[in-house]
Scaffold this motif. Structure first.
Motif, PDB file in Angstrom:
ATOM      1  N   GLY A 119      44.574  34.585  -9.829  1.00 10.70           N
ATOM      2  CA  GLY A 119      42.727  34.957 -10.859  1.00 10.70           C
ATOM      3  C   GLY A 119      42.699  36.299  -9.823  1.00 10.70           C
ATOM      4  O   GLY A 119      41.843  36.992 -10.708  1.00 10.70           O
ATOM      5  N   GLY A 120      42.898  35.987  -8.325  1.00 13.00           N
ATOM      6  CA  GLY A 120      42.562  37.475  -7.882  1.00 13.00           C
ATOM      7  C   GLY A 120      43.849  38.300  -8.007  1.00 13.00           C
ATOM      8  O   GLY A 120      42.989  40.230  -8.046  1.00 13.00           O
ATOM      9  N   VAL A 121      44.835  38.753  -8.293  1.00 16.74           N
ATOM     10  CA  VAL A 121      45.966  39.970  -8.836  1.00 16.74           C
ATOM     11  C   VAL A 121      45.339  40.014 -10.015  1.00 16.74           C
ATOM     12  O   VAL A 121      45.489  40.962 -10.510  1.00 16.74           O
ATOM     13  N   LEU A 122      44.810  39.030 -11.375  1.00 15.72           N
ATOM     14  CA  LEU A 122      44.827  39.219 -12.685  1.00 15.72           C
ATOM     15  C   LEU A 122      43.485  40.069 -12.651  1.00 15.72           C
ATOM     16  O   LEU A 122      42.628  41.335 -13.152  1.00 15.72           O
ATOM     17  N   LEU A 123      42.573  40.267 -11.231  1.00 14.49           N
ATOM     18  CA  LEU A 123      41.099  40.333 -11.564  1.00 14.49           C
ATOM     19  C   LEU A 123      41.745  41.921 -10.930  1.00 14.49           C
ATOM     20  O   LEU A 123      40.418  42.784 -10.929  1.00 14.49           O
ATOM     21  N   TRP A 137      55.462  45.271  -5.748  1.00 20.60           N
ATOM     22  CA  TRP A 137      55.017  44.202  -4.421  1.00 20.60           C
ATOM     23  C   TRP A 137      53.802  43.951  -4.456  1.00 20.60           C
ATOM     24  O   TRP A 137      53.158  43.651  -3.059  1.00 20.60           O
ATOM     25  N   ALA A 138      53.268  45.035  -3.935  1.00 20.77           N
ATOM     26  CA  ALA A 138      51.286  44.521  -4.058  1.00 20.77           C
ATOM     27  C   ALA A 138      50.767  43.182  -5.024  1.00 20.77           C
ATOM     28  O   ALA A 138      50.471  42.170  -4.580  1.00 20.77           O
ATOM     29  N   MET A 139      51.077  42.997  -5.704  1.00 22.96           N
ATOM     30  CA  MET A 139      51.155  41.940  -6.390  1.00 22.96           C
ATOM     31  C   MET A 139      51.316  40.358  -6.108  1.00 22.96           C
ATOM     32  O   MET A 139      51.007  39.195  -5.673  1.00 22.96           O
ATOM     33  N   VAL A 185      51.893  35.973  -2.197  1.00 22.62           N
ATOM     34  CA  VAL A 185      52.524  35.364  -1.292  1.00 22.62           C
ATOM     35  C   VAL A 185      51.447  35.103  -0.011  1.00 22.62           C
ATOM     36  O   VAL A 185      51.291  33.692   0.604  1.00 22.62           O
ATOM     37  N   ALA A 186      50.442  35.801   0.750  1.00 26.11           N
ATOM     38  CA  ALA A 186      49.235  35.555   1.378  1.00 26.11           C
ATOM     39  C   ALA A 186      48.589  34.688   1.268  1.00 26.11           C
ATOM     40  O   ALA A 186      48.261  33.815   2.034  1.00 26.11           O
TER      41      ALA A 186
END
Length: 95
Positions: free
Chosen positions: A34-38, A59-61, A66-67
């Motif tokens: 959800g955070g990546v999509l946002l 790599w950011a996504m 991973v974090a």
């Protein structure tokens, strides 16, 4: 109460620990996705507003996902170990 019921029906400490960790990782993965999509949506919106091309590095996504999984796993580890150490009667008596 759920832990006590599972333990009284024969679940081992490892199974209880695994259940807690799986729930923690699932919730953190859903939050991470959800955070990546946002983040992609906000980045795309701002880039469109500025007239720029949208660029979101893979790599950011992946790093964000991973974090969240690492943090979710570490946050779920203590409750998982604690829950697996409860005796069935003690866990059933806990509200």
């Amino acid at each position: 109460a759920e832990i006590g019921l599972r333990r009284s029906l024969g679940a081992t400490r490892g199974q209880v620990r695994l259940q807690f960790l799986a729930e923690s990782l699932l919730l953190s993965a859903l939050g991470g996705v959800g955070g990546v999509l946002l983040g992609i949506a906000v980045t795309s919106g701002y880039a469109a507003y500025q007239g720029w091309p949208t660029v979101v590095p893979a790599w950011a996504m992946l790093g964000g996902l991973v974090a969240t999984l690492v943090i979710g796993g570490l946050a779920g580890l203590y409750p998982a170990v604690r829950a697996s150490r409860l005796s069935p009667t003690e866990a059933l008596a806990t509200p």
